[in-house]
Design an enzyme around this catalytic site. Structure first.
Site, PDB file in Angstrom:
ATOM      1  N   ASN A  89     124.187  70.432  36.790  1.00  0.00           N
ATOM      2  CA  ASN A  89     123.337  71.285  37.439  1.00  0.00           C
ATOM      3  C   ASN A  89     122.984  70.352  38.651  1.00  0.00           C
ATOM      4  OD1 ASN A  89     121.302  72.722  38.542  1.00  0.00           O
ATOM      5  ND2 ASN A  89     119.869  72.805  36.822  1.00  0.00           N
ATOM      6  N   LYS A  92     121.308  71.326  41.206  1.00  0.00           N
ATOM      7  CA  LYS A  92     120.257  71.759  42.115  1.00  0.00           C
ATOM      8  C   LYS A  92     120.430  71.710  43.367  1.00  0.00           C
ATOM      9  CE  LYS A  92     117.754  69.906  37.931  1.00  0.00           C
ATOM     10  NZ  LYS A  92     116.535  69.366  37.201  1.00  0.00           N
ATOM     11  N   HIS A 137     115.954  78.751  34.967  1.00  0.00           N
ATOM     12  CA  HIS A 137     115.751  77.341  34.862  1.00  0.00           C
ATOM     13  C   HIS A 137     114.088  77.291  34.959  1.00  0.00           C
ATOM     14  CE1 HIS A 137     115.522  73.133  35.989  1.00  0.00           C
ATOM     15  NE2 HIS A 137     116.417  73.048  35.162  1.00  0.00           N
ATOM     16  N   GLU A 194     112.624  75.301  36.718  1.00  0.00           N
ATOM     17  CA  GLU A 194     112.304  75.081  38.113  1.00  0.00           C
ATOM     18  C   GLU A 194     112.092  76.442  38.767  1.00  0.00           C
ATOM     19  OE1 GLU A 194     115.048  72.332  39.039  1.00  0.00           O
ATOM     20  OE2 GLU A 194     113.962  70.839  37.646  1.00  0.00           O
ATOM     21  N   GLU A 231     115.686  73.307  27.300  1.00  0.00           N
ATOM     22  CA  GLU A 231     115.363  72.297  28.099  1.00  0.00           C
ATOM     23  C   GLU A 231     113.918  72.373  27.988  1.00  0.00           C
ATOM     24  OE1 GLU A 231     118.500  71.653  31.528  1.00  0.00           O
ATOM     25  OE2 GLU A 231     117.202  73.288  32.060  1.00  0.00           O
ATOM     26  N   GLY A 291     114.021  65.706  34.054  1.00  0.00           N
ATOM     27  CA  GLY A 291     113.878  64.667  35.110  1.00  0.00           C
ATOM     28  C   GLY A 291     113.021  63.550  35.069  1.00  0.00           C
ATOM     29  N   SER A 311     117.082  65.103  30.871  1.00  0.00           N
ATOM     30  CA  SER A 311     117.226  63.657  30.910  1.00  0.00           C
ATOM     31  C   SER A 311     118.700  63.269  30.004  1.00  0.00           C
ATOM     32  CB  SER A 311     115.959  62.857  30.432  1.00  0.00           C
ATOM     33  OG  SER A 311     115.003  63.129  31.679  1.00  0.00           O
TER      34      SER A 311
END
Ligand code: PGA
Length: 249
Positions: free
Chosen positions: A10, A12, A97, A99, A165, A171, A205
Protein backbone atom coordinates in the site's frame (compact mmCIF):
# COMPACT_ATOMS: atom_id res chain seq x y z
CA UNK A 1 -8.59 -25.76 0.21
CA UNK A 2 -5.17 -24.23 -0.31
CA UNK A 3 -5.22 -20.47 -0.34
CA UNK A 4 -2.58 -18.58 -2.29
CA UNK A 5 -0.68 -16.08 -0.16
CA UNK A 6 -1.01 -12.39 -1.04
CA UNK A 7 1.65 -9.79 -0.29
CA UNK A 8 0.14 -6.38 -0.99
CA UNK A 9 2.03 -3.08 -0.94
CA UNK A 10 0.00 0.00 0.00
CA UNK A 11 1.95 2.98 -1.29
CA UNK A 12 -0.51 5.48 0.23
CA UNK A 13 0.22 9.03 -1.02
CA UNK A 14 3.69 8.21 -2.30
CA UNK A 15 5.03 7.65 -5.80
CA UNK A 16 5.77 9.50 -9.03
CA UNK A 17 6.43 8.32 -12.58
CA UNK A 18 10.13 8.59 -11.77
CA UNK A 19 9.61 5.60 -9.42
CA UNK A 20 8.55 3.17 -12.17
CA UNK A 21 11.99 1.50 -12.10
CA UNK A 22 10.85 -0.12 -8.81
CA UNK A 23 8.69 -2.46 -10.89
CA UNK A 24 11.62 -3.63 -13.04
CA UNK A 25 13.36 -4.69 -9.84
CA UNK A 26 10.22 -6.32 -8.45
CA UNK A 27 9.25 -8.26 -11.58
CA UNK A 28 11.67 -11.26 -11.36
CA UNK A 29 10.78 -11.82 -7.72
CA UNK A 30 7.03 -11.48 -8.41
CA UNK A 31 7.35 -14.18 -11.11
CA UNK A 32 9.23 -16.46 -8.71
CA UNK A 33 6.67 -15.79 -5.98
CA UNK A 34 3.71 -16.49 -8.29
CA UNK A 35 5.20 -19.87 -9.19
CA UNK A 36 5.63 -20.62 -5.47
CA UNK A 37 1.98 -19.75 -4.62
CA UNK A 38 2.47 -16.14 -3.50
CA UNK A 39 0.68 -13.30 -5.32
CA UNK A 40 2.43 -9.92 -5.29
CA UNK A 41 0.24 -6.82 -5.49
CA UNK A 42 1.17 -3.13 -5.46
CA UNK A 43 -1.43 -0.42 -4.81
CA UNK A 44 0.06 2.91 -5.97
CA UNK A 45 -1.82 6.23 -5.87
CA UNK A 46 -4.57 6.61 -8.52
CA UNK A 47 -2.34 8.85 -10.66
CA UNK A 48 0.12 5.97 -11.12
CA UNK A 49 -2.33 3.14 -11.91
CA UNK A 50 -2.24 3.54 -15.69
CA UNK A 51 1.52 4.26 -15.88
CA UNK A 52 2.28 1.23 -13.67
CA UNK A 53 -0.10 -0.99 -15.68
CA UNK A 54 1.52 0.17 -18.92
CA UNK A 55 5.00 -0.32 -17.50
CA UNK A 56 4.32 -3.80 -16.10
CA UNK A 57 2.48 -5.13 -19.18
CA UNK A 58 1.59 -8.78 -18.61
CA UNK A 59 4.11 -9.29 -15.77
CA UNK A 60 3.28 -11.26 -12.62
CA UNK A 61 2.85 -8.03 -10.62
CA UNK A 62 -0.79 -7.41 -9.70
CA UNK A 63 -2.03 -3.83 -9.46
CA UNK A 64 -4.61 -2.34 -7.12
CA UNK A 65 -6.15 1.01 -6.23
CA UNK A 66 -6.49 2.46 -2.72
CA UNK A 67 -10.13 3.56 -2.92
CA UNK A 68 -13.07 3.96 -5.27
CA UNK A 69 -16.47 5.69 -5.26
CA UNK A 70 -19.78 3.88 -4.83
CA UNK A 71 -21.19 5.25 -8.11
CA UNK A 72 -20.01 4.27 -11.57
CA UNK A 73 -19.90 7.91 -12.77
CA UNK A 74 -21.44 11.29 -11.98
CA UNK A 75 -20.91 14.67 -10.34
CA UNK A 76 -18.35 13.69 -7.68
CA UNK A 77 -15.43 16.07 -8.04
CA UNK A 78 -12.11 14.49 -7.18
CA UNK A 79 -13.39 10.91 -6.96
CA UNK A 80 -12.68 7.91 -9.17
CA UNK A 81 -15.11 5.05 -9.80
CA UNK A 82 -14.40 1.34 -9.60
CA UNK A 83 -14.85 1.10 -13.37
CA UNK A 84 -12.25 3.83 -13.86
CA UNK A 85 -9.60 2.10 -11.75
CA UNK A 86 -10.41 -1.18 -13.51
CA UNK A 87 -10.02 0.64 -16.85
CA UNK A 88 -6.65 2.01 -15.67
CA UNK A 89 -5.40 -1.56 -15.15
CA UNK A 90 -6.20 -2.38 -11.51
CA UNK A 91 -7.57 -5.76 -10.47
CA UNK A 92 -7.88 -5.03 -6.74
CA UNK A 93 -8.94 -2.09 -4.58
CA UNK A 94 -8.21 -1.43 -0.90
CA UNK A 95 -11.39 -0.25 0.86
CA UNK A 96 -12.05 1.06 4.35
CA UNK A 97 -8.41 1.57 5.30
CA UNK A 98 -8.29 3.16 8.76
CA UNK A 99 -6.73 6.30 7.25
CA UNK A 100 -9.81 6.69 5.03
CA UNK A 101 -12.13 5.86 7.91
CA UNK A 102 -10.46 8.61 10.01
CA UNK A 103 -9.44 11.20 7.33
CA UNK A 104 -12.71 11.00 5.40
CA UNK A 105 -15.17 9.73 8.00
CA UNK A 106 -15.86 6.54 6.04
CA UNK A 107 -18.37 4.27 7.73
CA UNK A 108 -18.62 0.51 7.35
CA UNK A 109 -21.89 0.98 5.43
CA UNK A 110 -20.06 3.18 2.92
CA UNK A 111 -17.23 0.64 2.68
CA UNK A 112 -19.81 -2.05 1.96
CA UNK A 113 -21.38 0.03 -0.83
CA UNK A 114 -17.92 0.66 -2.30
CA UNK A 115 -17.14 -3.05 -2.14
CA UNK A 116 -20.37 -3.81 -4.02
CA UNK A 117 -19.42 -1.26 -6.69
CA UNK A 118 -15.92 -2.74 -6.91
CA UNK A 119 -17.23 -6.29 -7.36
CA UNK A 120 -19.69 -5.09 -10.02
CA UNK A 121 -16.76 -3.53 -11.90
CA UNK A 122 -14.75 -6.76 -11.75
CA UNK A 123 -12.36 -5.72 -8.96
CA UNK A 124 -11.46 -7.77 -5.89
CA UNK A 125 -11.97 -5.59 -2.78
CA UNK A 126 -9.48 -5.73 0.10
CA UNK A 127 -11.64 -4.73 3.05
CA UNK A 128 -9.73 -3.35 6.04
CA UNK A 129 -10.84 -3.74 9.65
CA UNK A 130 -9.07 -3.07 12.92
CA UNK A 131 -9.43 -1.69 16.42
CA UNK A 132 -7.79 1.37 18.01
CA UNK A 133 -5.46 1.12 20.98
CA UNK A 134 -8.18 2.39 23.33
CA UNK A 135 -10.60 -0.22 22.04
CA UNK A 136 -8.06 -3.02 22.51
CA UNK A 137 -7.18 -1.83 26.01
CA UNK A 138 -10.88 -1.75 26.85
CA UNK A 139 -11.22 -5.39 25.75
CA UNK A 140 -13.37 -4.40 22.77
CA UNK A 141 -11.13 -5.55 19.90
CA UNK A 142 -13.18 -8.61 18.92
CA UNK A 143 -16.49 -6.77 19.19
CA UNK A 144 -15.23 -3.85 17.07
CA UNK A 145 -13.64 -6.01 14.39
CA UNK A 146 -16.67 -8.33 14.28
CA UNK A 147 -19.03 -5.36 13.86
CA UNK A 148 -16.84 -3.72 11.18
CA UNK A 149 -16.64 -6.98 9.28
CA UNK A 150 -20.38 -7.66 9.44
CA UNK A 151 -21.19 -4.16 8.18
CA UNK A 152 -18.37 -3.75 5.60
CA UNK A 153 -18.46 -7.06 3.76
CA UNK A 154 -21.25 -7.41 1.19
CA UNK A 155 -23.27 -10.58 1.74
CA UNK A 156 -22.70 -11.72 -1.82
CA UNK A 157 -18.93 -11.06 -1.85
CA UNK A 158 -17.44 -14.17 -3.43
CA UNK A 159 -14.00 -12.73 -4.05
CA UNK A 160 -13.16 -10.38 -1.19
CA UNK A 161 -9.88 -10.24 0.74
CA UNK A 162 -9.91 -9.10 4.38
CA UNK A 163 -7.05 -7.13 5.94
CA UNK A 164 -6.81 -7.05 9.72
CA UNK A 165 -4.91 -3.88 10.60
CA UNK A 166 -4.90 -2.83 14.25
CA UNK A 167 -4.95 0.97 13.97
CA UNK A 168 -2.30 1.35 16.68
CA UNK A 169 0.15 -0.80 14.67
CA UNK A 170 -0.05 1.19 11.42
CA UNK A 171 3.07 3.20 10.74
CA UNK A 172 4.12 3.03 14.38
CA UNK A 173 6.67 0.22 14.36
CA UNK A 174 4.44 -1.64 16.84
CA UNK A 175 2.98 -4.98 15.74
CA UNK A 176 0.34 -7.10 17.38
CA UNK A 177 1.86 -10.17 19.03
CA UNK A 178 1.70 -13.39 17.00
CA UNK A 179 -0.80 -14.82 19.48
CA UNK A 180 -3.07 -11.74 19.21
CA UNK A 181 -2.86 -11.92 15.41
CA UNK A 182 -3.58 -15.67 15.41
CA UNK A 183 -6.61 -15.22 17.68
CA UNK A 184 -8.03 -12.32 15.69
CA UNK A 185 -7.54 -14.05 12.32
CA UNK A 186 -9.18 -17.24 13.60
CA UNK A 187 -12.07 -15.12 14.91
CA UNK A 188 -12.40 -13.29 11.57
CA UNK A 189 -12.45 -16.59 9.71
CA UNK A 190 -15.42 -17.82 11.74
CA UNK A 191 -17.33 -14.69 10.69
CA UNK A 192 -16.80 -15.06 6.92
CA UNK A 193 -19.47 -16.29 4.53
CA UNK A 194 -16.77 -18.20 2.60
CA UNK A 195 -14.26 -19.02 5.36
CA UNK A 196 -12.07 -21.49 3.49
CA UNK A 197 -11.77 -19.46 0.30
CA UNK A 198 -11.16 -15.98 1.74
CA UNK A 199 -7.67 -14.63 2.28
CA UNK A 200 -7.06 -12.73 5.52
CA UNK A 201 -4.03 -10.42 5.47
CA UNK A 202 -2.30 -8.91 8.49
CA UNK A 203 -1.22 -5.27 8.26
CA UNK A 204 0.53 -2.88 10.63
CA UNK A 205 4.31 -2.36 10.64
CA UNK A 206 5.07 -5.56 8.74
CA UNK A 207 8.84 -5.55 8.18
CA UNK A 208 11.44 -8.11 7.04
CA UNK A 209 12.21 -8.83 10.72
CA UNK A 210 8.67 -9.89 11.70
CA UNK A 211 7.19 -11.09 8.39
CA UNK A 212 8.36 -14.71 8.72
CA UNK A 213 6.81 -15.18 12.14
CA UNK A 214 3.51 -13.55 11.12
CA UNK A 215 3.24 -15.35 7.75
CA UNK A 216 3.75 -18.71 9.48
CA UNK A 217 0.52 -18.34 11.48
CA UNK A 218 -2.32 -20.64 10.37
CA UNK A 219 -4.96 -18.09 9.42
CA UNK A 220 -2.58 -15.45 8.04
CA UNK A 221 -2.73 -15.57 4.24
CA UNK A 222 -0.40 -12.68 3.57
CA UNK A 223 0.31 -9.08 4.48
CA UNK A 224 -0.78 -5.54 3.69
CA UNK A 225 2.46 -3.60 3.82
CA UNK A 226 2.68 0.19 4.01
CA UNK A 227 6.04 1.83 4.70
CA UNK A 228 8.18 -1.22 3.88
CA UNK A 229 6.53 -1.60 0.45
CA UNK A 230 8.22 1.60 -0.73
CA UNK A 231 11.66 0.04 -0.36
CA UNK A 232 12.41 -2.71 -2.86
CA UNK A 233 14.88 -4.38 -0.48
CA UNK A 234 12.40 -4.54 2.40
CA UNK A 235 9.40 -5.44 0.24
CA UNK A 236 11.47 -8.15 -1.46
CA UNK A 237 12.50 -9.60 1.91
CA UNK A 238 8.85 -9.74 3.01
CA UNK A 239 7.90 -11.54 -0.23
CA UNK A 240 10.79 -13.98 0.42
CA UNK A 241 9.42 -14.67 3.91
CA UNK A 242 6.03 -15.54 2.37
CA UNK A 243 7.66 -17.81 -0.24
CA UNK A 244 9.57 -19.64 2.50
CA UNK A 245 6.39 -19.87 4.58
CA UNK A 246 4.63 -21.54 1.63
CA UNK A 247 7.52 -23.93 1.04
CA UNK A 248 7.49 -24.95 4.71
CA UNK A 249 3.81 -25.98 4.61
P1 PGA B 1 2.54 0.21 7.71
O1 PGA B 1 1.12 0.47 7.01
O2 PGA B 1 3.07 -1.10 7.16
O3 PGA B 1 3.37 1.40 7.31
O4 PGA B 1 2.30 0.13 9.16
C1 PGA B 1 0.22 -0.58 6.78
C2 PGA B 1 -1.03 -0.05 6.16
O5 PGA B 1 -1.46 1.04 6.52
O6 PGA B 1 -1.63 -0.70 5.27
Amino acid sequence: MTRRMLIAGNWKMHGLRSDLGFFDQLEPQAALAAAAGVDVLVCPPATLLAPVAGHCGDSAILIGAQDCHTNSSGAHTGDVSAGMVRDAGAGYVILGHSERRSDHGETSALVCAKAEAAIMAGLIPIICVGETREQREAGEAFGIVGAQLAASLPAAARMAVIAYEPVWAIGTGLTASPSDVAQMHAFIRTRLPRPAGTRILYGGSVKPGNAGELMALDDVDGALVGGASLDIGQFGAIIDAAIHGCAAQ
